[in-house]
Design a protein around this motif. Structure first.
Motif, PDB file in Angstrom:
ATOM      1  N   LYS A 244      23.570 -82.164  34.102  1.00  0.00           N
ATOM      2  CA  LYS A 244      24.268 -81.302  33.149  1.00  0.00           C
ATOM      3  C   LYS A 244      24.968 -82.152  32.103  1.00  0.00           C
ATOM      4  O   LYS A 244      25.770 -83.011  32.441  1.00  0.00           O
ATOM      5  N   ALA A 246      26.892 -82.045  28.014  1.00  0.00           N
ATOM      6  CA  ALA A 246      27.868 -81.176  27.341  1.00  0.00           C
ATOM      7  C   ALA A 246      27.332 -79.756  27.131  1.00  0.00           C
ATOM      8  O   ALA A 246      27.895 -78.791  27.632  1.00  0.00           O
ATOM      9  N   ASN A 247      26.204 -79.616  26.427  1.00  0.00           N
ATOM     10  CA  ASN A 247      25.693 -78.254  26.235  1.00  0.00           C
ATOM     11  C   ASN A 247      24.205 -78.135  26.551  1.00  0.00           C
ATOM     12  O   ASN A 247      23.523 -77.257  26.052  1.00  0.00           O
ATOM     13  N   LYS A 248      23.736 -79.043  27.362  1.00  0.00           N
ATOM     14  CA  LYS A 248      22.328 -78.970  27.786  1.00  0.00           C
ATOM     15  C   LYS A 248      22.215 -79.244  29.283  1.00  0.00           C
ATOM     16  O   LYS A 248      22.994 -80.032  29.831  1.00  0.00           O
ATOM     17  N   ASP A 266      17.814 -73.349  30.090  1.00  0.00           N
ATOM     18  CA  ASP A 266      19.013 -72.520  29.868  1.00  0.00           C
ATOM     19  C   ASP A 266      19.417 -71.872  31.187  1.00  0.00           C
ATOM     20  O   ASP A 266      20.584 -71.609  31.436  1.00  0.00           O
TER      21      ASP A 266
END
Ligand code: NAI
Length: 467
Positions: A244, A246-248, A266
């Motif tokens: 994991k 930051a945003n992916k 996602d």
């Protein structure tokens, strides 16, 4: 009889438990059912078979509208999906059936206790909920507590990105990239749902084929057809973890060459099987034996080693299927009532509700050969079936496996639109120990998809008419 004394207490109100309770009531037993969840119906009704079928139906219609309608001269434009409404439709289906089960409990005079049920001394079940606890008494107690999803230790559920089927039937938006771990029933069904809605779906499977419980030719055709629908498969690939950022999020896996793969996701749906629900039941306190997989050990009459305590469904050995649990519920109660309850384990149908559906009964050709049985195999493709052509449903085939010497049917596999319905007559023929010739000589209405069953049975001896 005082309020809390019964002849039969069933713990768990899934298809196994509530059907057992109804059979108990039919046989004159004062019956109580204990359920920890707010609603009756268990996994199948609330988060499993039923909501997934509702989603499959809705998305199949969307897929038809998008891809096939123009071929039928049906011109649709500005198609779009309203996820909220799609989910509301699914919830309405579930609510209607929940009310149906509650109604059945009432009409059968089965007393429902809401709370966590625990064995609590001989002939006793303690029911605890947030408000109170009470003890119920009965000489016969059936454990029907079902199963829950298996969590991979290196891929723990977080309810947000790494999820189980419980969450994947309720996403609030269409994930752009969905990675599915496991190409079994759940992975293929929910993978299909989200692919139809526009997700880029990759299914990672450790074995060499998808739907591995079916024969290779069935799995191979399914793989080809699902690929055409946009699903991607990474076979012989082992999941190793999740990364994991930051945003992916990336799913890490290792392919057969030992190479590391990273798949951006996602959502990651983990569908690698289910495990028996036995925690908190008080099994240890009663010396109740379990097997190596943690399932409750029972004899042929569903008796555990503790007197008066029985178990059925996903919590014991065998395929984790609602209809298997129902049959066991009925048979178990009939045994309790002194009747000859019995389940014919050789003829339990197995279905994956994709499009086309994959359905089977009996043994596969591979299993027959492994067992040393000589077989004859007949196959019939839907491309040669008139109804299939008229209905745009020519993908798939029926495969009939019969004993070479006796001609007795050993197994039937179907990959076809409506395969789940077609398998029923195959099950009936096998239930009565029918032969391939019995099936071949059975008159099937024309034009129907079911004629492919007759033709495949004829093909066992090389006599198919339309091959
Ligand atoms: P499953 O046992 O049907 O399939 C799990 C798949 O995951 C298998 O193909 C297995 O080889 C693969 N797998 C296991 N570990 C893996 C790993 N680490 N990496 C990659 N692949 C891995 O289990 P599923 O689909 O979760 O369903 C659970 C139970 O619920 C099953 O017993 C199934 O029969 C039942 N069920 C039945 C349905 C139906 O009848 N249509 C629908 C949904 C569930």
């Amino acid at each position: 009889m005082s309020e809390n004394n019964f002849d039969l207490i069933v713990i768990g109100s899934g298809p196994g438990g509530y059907v057992a309770a109804i059979r108990g009531a039919q046989l004159g037993l004062q019956t109580a059912i204990v359920e920890k969840d707010p609603n009756l119906g268990g996994t199948c009704l609330n988060v499993g078979c039923i909501p997934s079928k509702a989603l499959l139906h809705s998305t199949e219609m969307f897929h038809f509208a998008e891809h096939s309608a123009p071929n039928h001269g049906i011109n649709l434009s500005n198609l779009s999906i309203n996820i909220e409404k799609l989910m509301a439709k699914k919830s309405q289906v579930v609510s209607q059936l929940r009310a149906g089960v509650a109604h059945l409990m009432k009409t059968n005079k089965i007393k429902v206790f809401k709370g966590l049920g625990k064995l609590s001394g001989e002939q006793k079940v303690l029911v605890q909920n947030a408000d109170a606890s009470e003890t119920l008494n009965a000489p016969n107690i059936i454990i029907a507590t079902g199963s829950s999803v298996i969590e991979l230790p290196f891929l723990p559920f977080d309810g947000e990105i790494v999820v189980s089927s419980d969450d994947a039937i309720a996403f609030e938006s269409v994930p752009e990239k969905l990675v599915v771990v496991g190409a079994g029933a759940i992975g293929l069904e929910l993978g299909s749902v989200w692919a139809r809605l526009g997700s880029e779906v990759t299914v990672v499977e450790s074995l060499p084929t998808i739907a591995p419980s079916f024969d290779k030719d069935v799995s191979k055709m399914a793989e080809r057809l699902f690929k055409r629908q946009g699903l991607q498969f990474l076979l012989k690939t082992k999941v190793t973890g999740v990364k994991k950022e930051a945003n992916k999020t990336y799913l890490s896996a290792e392919n057969q060459k030992g190479e590391t793969i990273e798949l951006e996701a996602d959502k990651i749906l983990v569908a690698v099987g289910r495990k028996a629900n036995t925690t908190g039941l008080g099994l240890d306190g009663h010396g109740i034996k379990t097997d190596a997989k943690g399932r409750i050990a029972v004899d042929a009459n569903f008796k555990t080693n503790a007197p008066g305590i029985y178990a059925i469904g996903d919590v014991i050995t065998g395929p984790m299927l609602a209809h298997k649990a129902e049959e066991e519920g009925v048979a178990c109660v009939e045994c309790i009532a002194g009747q000859a309850g019995h389940v014919n384990y050789g003829v339990i149908p197995n279905v994956i509700y994709t499009e086309p559906e994959i359905a089977s009964v009996g043994i596969t050709e591979i299993t027959a050969k492994e067992q040393g049985t000589e077989v004859k195999v007949g196959k019939f493709n839907f491309i040669a079936n008139g109804r299939a052509i008229a209905s745009d449903a020519t993908d798939g085939f029926v495969k009939v496996i019969a004993d070479k010497t006796t001609d007795q049917l050993l197994g039937i596999q179907i990959i076809a639109s409506s395969g789940s319905e077609l398998i029923a007559s195959a099950v009936a023929h096998m239930e009565y120990a029918g032969s391939a010739e019995d099936l071949a000589r059975t008159i099937h209405a024309h034009p129907t998809m079911s004629e492919a069953l007759k033709e495949a049975a004829l093909a066992v001896d090389g006599n198919a008419i339309h091959n």
